[in-house]
Motif scaffolding. Structure first.
Motif, PDB file in Angstrom:
ATOM      1  N   UNK A 218       0.812  -1.213   0.000  1.00  0.00           N
ATOM      2  CA  UNK A 218       0.000   0.000   0.000  1.00  0.00           C
ATOM      3  C   UNK A 218       0.840   1.256   0.000  1.00  0.00           C
ATOM      4  N   UNK A 219       1.919   1.237   0.729  1.00  0.00           N
ATOM      5  CA  UNK A 219       2.785   2.413   0.747  1.00  0.00           C
ATOM      6  C   UNK A 219       3.363   2.683  -0.646  1.00  0.00           C
ATOM      7  N   UNK A 220       3.649   1.615  -1.376  1.00  0.00           N
ATOM      8  CA  UNK A 220       4.115   1.803  -2.751  1.00  0.00           C
ATOM      9  C   UNK A 220       2.975   2.278  -3.646  1.00  0.00           C
ATOM     10  N   UNK A 221       1.771   1.781  -3.398  1.00  0.00           N
ATOM     11  CA  UNK A 221       0.620   2.168  -4.212  1.00  0.00           C
ATOM     12  C   UNK A 221       0.248   3.634  -4.011  1.00  0.00           C
ATOM     13  N   UNK A 222       0.471   4.152  -2.818  1.00  0.00           N
ATOM     14  CA  UNK A 222       0.135   5.550  -2.558  1.00  0.00           C
ATOM     15  C   UNK A 222       0.845   6.489  -3.525  1.00  0.00           C
ATOM     16  N   UNK A 223       2.082   6.176  -3.857  1.00  0.00           N
ATOM     17  CA  UNK A 223       2.835   7.031  -4.776  1.00  0.00           C
ATOM     18  C   UNK A 223       2.202   7.005  -6.166  1.00  0.00           C
ATOM     19  N   UNK A 224       1.706   5.848  -6.591  1.00  0.00           N
ATOM     20  CA  UNK A 224       1.066   5.742  -7.905  1.00  0.00           C
ATOM     21  C   UNK A 224      -0.285   6.431  -7.888  1.00  0.00           C
ATOM     22  N   UNK A 225      -1.065   6.224  -6.831  1.00  0.00           N
ATOM     23  CA  UNK A 225      -2.397   6.823  -6.725  1.00  0.00           C
ATOM     24  C   UNK A 225      -2.340   8.349  -6.706  1.00  0.00           C
ATOM     25  N   UNK A 226      -1.257   8.890  -6.167  1.00  0.00           N
ATOM     26  CA  UNK A 226      -1.144  10.351  -6.049  1.00  0.00           C
ATOM     27  C   UNK A 226      -1.148  11.039  -7.400  1.00  0.00           C
ATOM     28  N   UNK A 227      -0.844  10.309  -8.462  1.00  0.00           N
ATOM     29  CA  UNK A 227      -0.786  10.920  -9.792  1.00  0.00           C
ATOM     30  C   UNK A 227      -2.160  11.041 -10.451  1.00  0.00           C
ATOM     31  N   UNK A 228      -3.172  10.369  -9.887  1.00  0.00           N
ATOM     32  CA  UNK A 228      -4.497  10.358 -10.516  1.00  0.00           C
ATOM     33  C   UNK A 228      -5.190  11.702 -10.348  1.00  0.00           C
ATOM     34  N   UNK A 229      -5.947  12.155 -11.355  1.00  0.00           N
ATOM     35  CA  UNK A 229      -6.682  13.418 -11.233  1.00  0.00           C
ATOM     36  C   UNK A 229      -7.749  13.316 -10.155  1.00  0.00           C
ATOM     37  N   UNK A 230      -7.949  14.403  -9.422  1.00  0.00           N
ATOM     38  CA  UNK A 230      -8.925  14.430  -8.332  1.00  0.00           C
ATOM     39  C   UNK A 230     -10.309  14.728  -8.898  1.00  0.00           C
ATOM     40  N   UNK A 231     -11.004  13.698  -9.331  1.00  0.00           N
ATOM     41  CA  UNK A 231     -12.353  13.833  -9.882  1.00  0.00           C
ATOM     42  C   UNK A 231     -13.287  13.051  -8.975  1.00  0.00           C
ATOM     43  N   UNK A 232     -14.390  13.678  -8.549  1.00  0.00           N
ATOM     44  CA  UNK A 232     -15.318  13.028  -7.648  1.00  0.00           C
ATOM     45  C   UNK A 232     -14.891  13.182  -6.204  1.00  0.00           C
ATOM     46  N   UNK A 233     -15.661  12.554  -5.299  1.00  0.00           N
ATOM     47  CA  UNK A 233     -15.405  12.636  -3.863  1.00  0.00           C
ATOM     48  C   UNK A 233     -14.911  11.284  -3.361  1.00  0.00           C
ATOM     49  N   UNK A 234     -13.745  11.268  -2.766  1.00  0.00           N
ATOM     50  CA  UNK A 234     -13.181  10.037  -2.240  1.00  0.00           C
ATOM     51  C   UNK A 234     -13.910   9.663  -0.946  1.00  0.00           C
ATOM     52  N   UNK A 235     -14.612   8.543  -0.951  1.00  0.00           N
ATOM     53  CA  UNK A 235     -15.319   8.082   0.232  1.00  0.00           C
ATOM     54  C   UNK A 235     -14.454   7.182   1.103  1.00  0.00           C
ATOM     55  N   UNK A 236     -13.597   6.398   0.468  1.00  0.00           N
ATOM     56  CA  UNK A 236     -12.771   5.474   1.222  1.00  0.00           C
ATOM     57  C   UNK A 236     -11.538   5.119   0.408  1.00  0.00           C
ATOM     58  N   UNK A 237     -10.403   5.113   1.062  1.00  0.00           N
ATOM     59  CA  UNK A 237      -9.159   4.603   0.483  1.00  0.00           C
ATOM     60  C   UNK A 237      -8.449   3.893   1.614  1.00  0.00           C
ATOM     61  N   UNK A 238      -8.475   2.579   1.587  1.00  0.00           N
ATOM     62  CA  UNK A 238      -7.959   1.829   2.721  1.00  0.00           C
ATOM     63  C   UNK A 238      -7.364   0.508   2.256  1.00  0.00           C
ATOM     64  N   UNK A 239      -6.649  -0.125   3.149  1.00  0.00           N
ATOM     65  CA  UNK A 239      -6.035  -1.412   2.887  1.00  0.00           C
ATOM     66  C   UNK A 239      -6.552  -2.409   3.908  1.00  0.00           C
TER      67      UNK A 239
END
Length: 251
Positions: A218-239
């Motif tokens: 997950x810590x590695x995935x966070x770096x990849x996810x950070x590049x995604x455009x912020x569209x919509x409302x994030x309800x949950x991001x968890x592992x």
């Protein structure tokens, strides 16, 4: 596609003394009964890990999520879900239903599978991923006020062509499935709080299957996810980690 419909359940235990009772019921009663139904292709549940570095972030309504469960339904889905609902009512009448003190369910809903992706290291097709052993999942839930705008379309394009290929390159990732909201569950055996009606496509779930350590992946995935455009409302991001029925605390 091996299944035409999926169901997601997000569960919070507001009474921490009930984890043992809840897990015994789900692991040894509820899930086996469901998996025995011909219309249920597969079902699994994971426990959210308490690791801030793994990026546990959520809307206040989802912030207390302790468990994520899902089921896949075979065609014809109407008959498959009807049999599943009938089992839920029967289990209530047996006194083996889901009424457990302190259980809160912020979301119980059906989703349409959008697309599956398998990492080369997994050596299997996307349809096989749900049946393959995993060490956990990364779950991201996004809500769209208007799910059919050009901005949302562009976000889906980016996810499919850029974000997920990047996720598949992350060490410890076995593959990904995406899902689009279909409709809520309303079952006679469960109490439901009033919630606004949502249209098809108004929520998106990205489920990343992990065969590496969930926290490290997950810590590695966070770096990849950070590049995604912020569209919509994030309800949950968890592992969440896979549950060993004979090793889980309290059992």
């Amino acid at each position: 596609m091996f299944a035409e419909l999926a169901f997601f359940s997000f569960v919070e235990l507001t009474d921490p003394t009930q984890h043992g009772a809840y897990n015994r019921w789900h692991l040894f009663d509820h899930r086996p009964e469901n998996l025995a139904l011909p219309g249920v292709a597969w079902g699994e549940r994971w426990a959210v890990i308490d690791d801030a570095a793994a990026g546990n972030a959520a809307d206040p309504g989802f912030a207390g999520t302790d468990y994520v469960a899902m089921y896949w339904f075979r065609s014809p889905v109407d008959a498959s879900v009807a049999a599943w609902d009938a089992l839920g009512e029967a289990s209530f009448q047996w006194g083996r239903g889901p009424i457990i003190p302190g259980v809160r369910r912020p979301l119980l809903a059906f989703f349409r599978p959008v697309k599956g992706y398998a990492a080369p290291s997994a050596l299997v097709a996307p349809d096989v991923l749900p049946f393959r052993p995993n060490r956990g999942v990364r779950v991201v839930v996004t809500r769209f006020d208007d799910p059919h705008t050009p901005e949302v379309h562009a976000a889906h394009e980016y996810e499919d062509r850029t974000l997920i290929p990047g996720i598949l390159d992350v060490e410890g990732v076995a593959g990904v499935w995406t899902f689009s909201y279909s409709h809520p569950q309303r079952h006679s055996s469960l109490p439901f709080e009033e919630s606004p009606e949502r249209g098809p496509g108004s929520m998106r779930v990205r489920l990343v299957y992990l065969d590496g350590d969930p926290g490290e992946a997950s810590r590695r995935l966070l770096e990849v996810e950070a590049s995604a455009p912020a569209v919509g409302e994030r309800l949950l991001a968890t592992t969440a980690a896979a549950i060993d029925p004979f090793a889980y605390p309290g059992l």
